[in-house]
Scaffold this motif. Structure first.
Motif, PDB file in Angstrom:
ATOM      1  N   GLY A 229      -1.826  -5.227  -7.967  1.00 37.25           N
ATOM      2  CA  GLY A 229      -1.966  -6.595  -7.497  1.00 37.25           C
ATOM      3  C   GLY A 229      -0.660  -7.365  -7.415  1.00 37.25           C
ATOM      4  O   GLY A 229      -0.670  -8.561  -7.144  1.00 37.25           O
ATOM      5  N   SER A 230       0.463  -6.695  -7.600  1.00 36.17           N
ATOM      6  CA  SER A 230       1.755  -7.377  -7.599  1.00 36.17           C
ATOM      7  C   SER A 230       2.457  -7.223  -6.259  1.00 36.17           C
ATOM      8  O   SER A 230       2.021  -6.479  -5.378  1.00 36.17           O
ATOM      9  N   ASP A 231       3.586  -7.916  -6.138  1.00 32.75           N
ATOM     10  CA  ASP A 231       4.410  -7.783  -4.937  1.00 32.75           C
ATOM     11  C   ASP A 231       4.967  -6.373  -4.814  1.00 32.75           C
ATOM     12  O   ASP A 231       5.256  -5.908  -3.706  1.00 32.75           O
ATOM     13  N   LEU A 232       5.096  -5.663  -5.926  1.00 31.30           N
ATOM     14  CA  LEU A 232       5.614  -4.297  -5.888  1.00 31.30           C
ATOM     15  C   LEU A 232       4.648  -3.379  -5.144  1.00 31.30           C
ATOM     16  O   LEU A 232       5.069  -2.494  -4.394  1.00 31.30           O
ATOM     17  N   GLY A 233       3.346  -3.589  -5.345  1.00 33.54           N
ATOM     18  CA  GLY A 233       2.358  -2.813  -4.604  1.00 33.54           C
ATOM     19  C   GLY A 233       2.398  -3.127  -3.126  1.00 33.54           C
ATOM     20  O   GLY A 233       2.242  -2.234  -2.279  1.00 33.54           O
ATOM     21  N   ARG A 234       2.600  -4.383  -2.798  1.00 35.47           N
ATOM     22  CA  ARG A 234       2.697  -4.768  -1.388  1.00 35.47           C
ATOM     23  C   ARG A 234       3.886  -4.085  -0.715  1.00 35.47           C
ATOM     24  O   ARG A 234       3.782  -3.638   0.433  1.00 35.47           O
ATOM     25  N   ILE A 235       4.995  -3.979  -1.423  1.00 33.83           N
ATOM     26  CA  ILE A 235       6.164  -3.307  -0.863  1.00 33.83           C
ATOM     27  C   ILE A 235       5.846  -1.854  -0.555  1.00 33.83           C
ATOM     28  O   ILE A 235       6.247  -1.311   0.487  1.00 33.83           O
ATOM     29  N   GLN A 236       5.100  -1.190  -1.440  1.00 28.52           N
ATOM     30  CA  GLN A 236       4.717   0.193  -1.179  1.00 28.52           C
ATOM     31  C   GLN A 236       3.861   0.303   0.082  1.00 28.52           C
ATOM     32  O   GLN A 236       4.025   1.233   0.873  1.00 28.52           O
ATOM     33  N   LEU A 237       2.956  -0.644   0.287  1.00 29.85           N
ATOM     34  CA  LEU A 237       2.157  -0.646   1.511  1.00 29.85           C
ATOM     35  C   LEU A 237       3.039  -0.845   2.740  1.00 29.85           C
ATOM     36  O   LEU A 237       2.846  -0.205   3.775  1.00 29.85           O
ATOM     37  N   GLN A 238       3.992  -1.750   2.644  1.00 30.98           N
ATOM     38  CA  GLN A 238       4.891  -2.002   3.766  1.00 30.98           C
ATOM     39  C   GLN A 238       5.671  -0.753   4.137  1.00 30.98           C
ATOM     40  O   GLN A 238       5.823  -0.422   5.318  1.00 30.98           O
ATOM     41  N   GLN A 239       6.159  -0.045   3.139  1.00 31.86           N
ATOM     42  CA  GLN A 239       6.932   1.158   3.415  1.00 31.86           C
ATOM     43  C   GLN A 239       6.054   2.246   4.027  1.00 31.86           C
ATOM     44  O   GLN A 239       6.478   2.957   4.950  1.00 31.86           O
ATOM     45  N   ALA A 240       4.820   2.373   3.526  1.00 35.06           N
ATOM     46  CA  ALA A 240       3.902   3.364   4.089  1.00 35.06           C
ATOM     47  C   ALA A 240       3.547   3.015   5.539  1.00 35.06           C
ATOM     48  O   ALA A 240       3.495   3.893   6.412  1.00 35.06           O
ATOM     49  N   PHE A 241       3.319   1.727   5.808  1.00 35.90           N
ATOM     50  CA  PHE A 241       3.018   1.302   7.174  1.00 35.90           C
ATOM     51  C   PHE A 241       4.207   1.569   8.087  1.00 35.90           C
ATOM     52  O   PHE A 241       4.047   1.995   9.241  1.00 35.90           O
ATOM     53  N   MET A 242       5.389   1.313   7.578  1.00 38.21           N
ATOM     54  CA  MET A 242       6.597   1.529   8.371  1.00 38.21           C
ATOM     55  C   MET A 242       6.686   2.972   8.840  1.00 38.21           C
ATOM     56  O   MET A 242       6.964   3.271  10.012  1.00 38.21           O
ATOM     57  N   LYS A 243       6.409   3.905   7.951  1.00 33.11           N
ATOM     58  CA  LYS A 243       6.482   5.319   8.321  1.00 33.11           C
ATOM     59  C   LYS A 243       5.386   5.675   9.331  1.00 33.11           C
ATOM     60  O   LYS A 243       5.611   6.464  10.251  1.00 33.11           O
ATOM     61  N   ALA A 244       4.203   5.088   9.157  1.00 30.60           N
ATOM     62  CA  ALA A 244       3.129   5.331  10.117  1.00 30.60           C
ATOM     63  C   ALA A 244       3.512   4.796  11.492  1.00 30.60           C
ATOM     64  O   ALA A 244       3.241   5.430  12.520  1.00 30.60           O
TER      65      ALA A 244
ATOM     66  N   GLY B  69       3.020   3.347  -9.528  1.00 33.12           N
ATOM     67  CA  GLY B  69       1.760   2.839  -8.989  1.00 33.12           C
ATOM     68  C   GLY B  69       1.272   3.662  -7.819  1.00 33.12           C
ATOM     69  O   GLY B  69       1.926   4.604  -7.366  1.00 33.12           O
ATOM     70  N   THR B  70       0.104   3.285  -7.313  1.00 29.31           N
ATOM     71  CA  THR B  70      -0.575   4.096  -6.300  1.00 29.31           C
ATOM     72  C   THR B  70      -0.727   3.401  -4.963  1.00 29.31           C
ATOM     73  O   THR B  70      -1.305   3.963  -4.040  1.00 29.31           O
ATOM     74  N   ALA B  71      -0.204   2.186  -4.823  1.00 29.42           N
ATOM     75  CA  ALA B  71      -0.441   1.437  -3.580  1.00 29.42           C
ATOM     76  C   ALA B  71       0.085   2.173  -2.366  1.00 29.42           C
ATOM     77  O   ALA B  71      -0.528   2.171  -1.301  1.00 29.42           O
ATOM     78  N   GLY B  72       1.231   2.842  -2.511  1.00 30.38           N
ATOM     79  CA  GLY B  72       1.816   3.530  -1.370  1.00 30.38           C
ATOM     80  C   GLY B  72       1.023   4.725  -0.902  1.00 30.38           C
ATOM     81  O   GLY B  72       1.172   5.172   0.231  1.00 30.38           O
TER      82      GLY B  72
END
Length: 365
Positions: A238-253, A358-361
Motif C-alpha cells: 500500500g505504499s509508494d514503493l509498491g506503486r513504483i514497482q507497478l510503474q516499472q512493470a507497466f513500462m516494460k509491458a 514486496g510483490t507489487a511488481g
C-alpha cells in the motif's frame, strides 16, 4: 550535433572517449516519457514544422547557472524524467492538490550507457526525505531549502529547475536532459496508441484511481493505464514503493508492445501519436525543438525491455516519520558511484532496500 544533444557521462578522470560509431538511443525508462519519446518521437522528423509549436520548454541551464556537477563527455547520458501531478486544467478530475500546486508524482533518472545500448533506471520515491538546496522559486524569489525536505516538494517549490538541482545535489550527477509529462498527456498517448495490453496475476480494484481489473489479460485504455501507474493502496504494502514497482512493470509491458506495432505502416497513426506526444511534453532547451527531439529519439526502438536495469533508490523507513522513507546512505552512494563510472548498479546496493522488496511488481506482466 550540438553540445546539448551529445551523450555525456561522468568519468572520475574527465577522460574523453571516442563515441561509438552507431549510437542507438535507449528506451526512456519512465512510464511518462516512454510513451512520448517512443511513440511521438518516432515520427517527429517527418512533421517537425507542424509539431514544433506543440513543445513547452524550460531553460534549466540559465536557471541553475554554474552551481552544477561537472559536465564530462564519455558517451553516456543522464535524463531526469518527471510525471507531473498538477491538478490544474484537464487534470482537475483527479482531485485538488495543496494550494493548486503541482508535484512530481513520478521521478526517474535514466542513465544511458556509452553506446546507448543499455540503460539503468533509478526511481526516486516521492516521499523520500532528503536535503533540498536553495532554489529559484519564481518572481525573483528564492527558496532556502533545508536539510530535511520531502523530495517531490522540490517541483512544487521551484518547478523543473529545482527538481533537477535537487537530483543533482543528491547524486552528484549532472542531468543532460529533462522530460516531463502530465496526467492528461499520458492518457491521450495511450489512447492514441490504441491501448496497452498487460496481464495481471491478481485482480486489482482501487477506488482512488478508479481501477477495476480482473486477473488475466487486460487491454488498458488511457484512463485505466493512468489508474494502474497511480494505484498504491490496493497493491503490495500500500505504499509508494509498491506503486513504483507497478510503474516499472507497466513500462516494460509498454516497451514490448511498441516493439510489435507497425507504426511506420500507418502514417496517420504516426502523425497522431507525434502530435499527441509533443503536446504532452515539457523538455529542457536542449530538446526544445522537434528537430532536436527527433535526433534524440530516432533510434529508441533499438533497446528491448531486458536491456533495462530498473531499481528504486535504496531506502528504508524514515526514523522520524513512519509515513516517509529515507535514503540508505552507503547503498545510495553505491548507485551514484556506479552511474558516475558508467557501470552497472551492483546487486548489493539494493539488497537491504525496502524499495525493491514486496510483490507489487509481480502483479503486472
Amino acid at each position: 550535433m550540438t553540445e546539448d544533444t551529445k551523450g555525456r557521462g561522468r568519468g572520475a578522470t574527465g577522460r574523453r572517449r571516442k563515441p561509438a560509431a552507431r549510437r542507438r538511443a535507449v528506451a526512456t525508462a519512465a512510464w511518462t516519457a516512454a510513451a512520448v519519446v517512443f511513440l511521438g518521437g518516432a515520427g517527429l522528423g517527418w512533421f517537425y514544422f507542424e509539431l514544433n509549436g506543440n513543445l513547452k520548454t524550460v531553460d534549466i541551464d540559465q536557471a541553475l547557472g554554474t552551481d552544477r556537477p561537472a559536465n564530462v563527455d564519455n558517451g553516456s547520458m543522464d535524463i531526469l524524467v518527471l510525471g507531473s501531478d498538477s491538478r490544474g486544467g484537464a487534470n482537475s478530475e483527479y482531485g485538488a492538490d495543496d494550494g493548486g500546486s503541482a508535484r512530481s508524482d513520478t521521478a526517474m533518472i535514466v542513465h544511458l550507457y556509452e553506446g546507448h545500448q543499455k540503460a539503468s533506471v533509478v526511481s526516486i520515491p516521492r516521499d523520500t526525505m532528503t536535503a533540498r538546496p536553495e532554489c529559484p522559486a519564481g518572481k525573483g524569489k528564492t527558496d532556502p531549502g533545508g536539510k530535511r525536505r520531502q523530495f517531490n516538494e522540490a517541483y512544487t517549490v521551484g518547478g523543473a529547475a529545482c527538481a533537477v538541482k535537487t537530483v543533482e545535489k543528491m547524486s552528484g550527477i549532472r542531468m543532460d536532459h529533462y522530460i516531463e509529462v502530465d496526467f492528461t498527456g499520458f492518457k491521450k498517448i495511450i489512447d492514441t496508441l490504441g491501448g496497452v495490453e498487460v496481464t495481471t496475476t491478481k485482480p486489482i480494484k482501487d477506488g482512488s484511481s478508479h481501477l477495476d481489473l480482473a486477473a488475466g489479460p487486460n487491454k488498458l485504455n488511457g484512463e485505466q493505464a493512468l489508474g494502474l501507474v497511480r494505484t498504491r493502496k490496493s497493491v503490495g504494502d500500500g505504499s509508494d514503493l509498491g506503486r513504483i514497482q507497478l510503474q516499472q512493470a507497466f513500462m516494460k509491458a509498454l516497451i514490448k508492445q511498441v516493439k510489435g506495432v507497425g507504426l511506420f505502416d500507418n502514417p496517420k497513426k504516426l502523425l497522431d501519436l507525434a502530435d499527441t506526444g509533443t503536446k504532452a511534453l515539457t523538455t529542457d532547451k536542449g530538446l526544445g525543438d522537434v528537430k532536436s527531439l527527433a535526433g534524440f529519439a530516432q533510434g529508441l526502438q533499438g533497446i528491448d525491455a531486458q536491456d533495462l536495469q530498473m531499481i528504486t533508490l535504496p531506502v528504508a523507513a524514515d526514523p522520524l516519520d513512519a509515513n516517509r522513507v529515507a535514503p540508505l546512505q552507503k547503498e545510495s552512494a553505491m548507485v551514484w558511484q556506479a552511474l558516475l563510472a558508467d557501470a552497472p548498479i551492483p546487486a548489493e546496493a539494493t539488497a537491504d532496500s525496502a524499495g525493491d522488496k514486496g510483490t507489487a511488481g509481480s502483479i503486472v506482466q
